[in-house]
Design an enzyme around this catalytic site. Structure first.
Site, PDB file in Angstrom:
ATOM      1  N   ASN A   1       0.852  -1.181   0.000  1.00  0.00           N
ATOM      2  CA  ASN A   1       0.000   0.000   0.000  1.00  0.00           C
ATOM      3  C   ASN A   1       0.893   1.238   0.000  1.00  0.00           C
ATOM      4  OD1 ASN A   1      -2.493  -1.504   0.271  1.00  0.00           O
ATOM      5  ND2 ASN A   1      -1.897  -1.860   2.398  1.00  0.00           N
TER       6      ASN A   1
ATOM      7  N   CYS B   1      -4.828  -7.923  -3.952  1.00  0.00           N
ATOM      8  CA  CYS B   1      -5.201  -6.739  -4.730  1.00  0.00           C
ATOM      9  C   CYS B   1      -5.619  -7.219  -6.110  1.00  0.00           C
ATOM     10  CB  CYS B   1      -4.051  -5.743  -4.831  1.00  0.00           C
ATOM     11  SG  CYS B   1      -4.452  -4.292  -5.840  1.00  0.00           S
TER      12      CYS B   1
ATOM     13  N   ASN C   1      -7.578 -10.393   2.672  1.00  0.00           N
ATOM     14  CA  ASN C   1      -7.490  -9.157   3.435  1.00  0.00           C
ATOM     15  C   ASN C   1      -8.889  -8.853   3.984  1.00  0.00           C
ATOM     16  OD1 ASN C   1      -8.597  -8.586   0.931  1.00  0.00           O
ATOM     17  ND2 ASN C   1      -7.354  -6.800   0.526  1.00  0.00           N
TER      18      ASN C   1
ATOM     19  N   CYS D   1     -11.384  -0.990  -6.012  1.00  0.00           N
ATOM     20  CA  CYS D   1     -10.706  -1.990  -5.185  1.00  0.00           C
ATOM     21  C   CYS D   1     -11.279  -3.342  -5.572  1.00  0.00           C
ATOM     22  CB  CYS D   1     -10.919  -1.718  -3.693  1.00  0.00           C
ATOM     23  SG  CYS D   1     -10.152  -2.953  -2.616  1.00  0.00           S
TER      24      CYS D   1
END
Length: 289
Positions: A67, A76, A164, A225
């Site tokens: 990040n 990601c 995540n 995202c």
């Protein structure tokens, strides 16, 4: 001097998610948090995807995901599509497997030349897997709210791990009508999330269409995202409010998410856009230990 000095990089975006792709398979070096922050100060990004030498036979690379605050992430989705686009463009491959902290990700060319599909794996719902700081037997909704007790602005999110942590707040109004820049950091750092969390506002348009907006852990307000889109689609299907194949509208563009019934894997399909290629100036890392 940092091994990143004079090293080439590629700047891309995955439907608005700003991505730096850095191929270090020829360099034995692990990017430090200070180096990741230094890169972000000169080449602003949401995530930096660093390719390292694979640890297992049959995989293309081990991907470390940074990040822009220097912290690391396990997943990601938009960044993975950018990696896939770069690798496929150079090798001519149409499928490949990559290693990440969250596990192995299978990727392949999508139904059109500019589309790529990433198998994001199986979502996890246990409170310890997400993780949460206290036990919740049913993570389809948890007790958490912003605003007055009798009239909360946001409340009762669904929580999901896609490698995540994600919290999805369901809203009835336009997702842009909520002050996510104000609420996002408060919720990201709420004590219920010991590893912080990605915070998404989602409006279910119909069973095949969801609009959403995300405050990304370690990156802030983002136009897209991918892992949050996966988490949102899965959470909606768990509540039986959406189908397992849904069209997701994010501020930066569109994604198709399928929560495959036969094995519970989540497939994300979308574009990856090349912006420019460059090299890091040595001076960028002058103050990096």
């Amino acid at each position: 001097m940092s091994p990143l000095a004079n090293h080439s990089f590629v700047k891309m975006n995955g439907i608005g998610n700003e991505i730096v792709v850095l191929d270090l398979r020829d360099v034995k070096h692990v990017v430090t948090p200070d180096e990741a922050r230094a890169v972000a100060s000169r080449v602003p990004y949401d995530q930096m995807m660093v390719l390292q030498r694979p640890r297992f036979d049959g995989t293309e690379a081990f991907i470390r995901i940074y990040n822009n605050d220097g912290s690391e992430s396990g997943a990601c989705g938009n960044g993975m599509r950018c990696v896939v686009s770069q690798v496929f463009g150079k090798t001519g491959q149409t499928s490949a497997t990559f290693e990440t902290r969250a596990g192995l990700l299978n990727c392949w060319q999508g139904p059109a030349p500019d589309l790529y599909t990433v198998d994001m794996g199986v979502p996890r719902f246990g409170w310890q897997d997400i993780p949460l700081a206290e036990e919740f037997r049913d993570t389809r909704y948890i007790e958490l709210q912003i605003g007055p007790i009798d009239a909360p602005i946001l409340h009762s999110p669904s929580v999901v791990s896609m490698g995540n942590p994600h919290a999805v707040f369901w809203v009835d109004n336009d997702v842009n009508s909520y002050d996510l820049e104000r609420f996002g950091p408060l919720l990201e750092n709420h004590p219920i999330f010991p590893e912080r969390a990605n915070i998404t506002l989602a409006q279910i348009v119909d069973r095949d269409h969801i609009t959403m907006r995300t405050w990304e852990r370690g990156a802030g307000l983002t136009r897209a995202c991918g892992s949050a889109a996966c988490a949102t689609a899965v959470a909606a299907a768990r509540l039986k409010r959406a189908n397992r194949l849904v069209h997701m509208t994010l501020p930066g563009g569109e994604l198709t998410i399928e929560w495959r019934e036969r094995d519970d894997h989540v497939l994300m399909t979308g574009t990856a856009t090349f912006e420019f290629e460059g090299r890091f100036e040595p001076a960028l890392f002058a103050s990096v230990a």
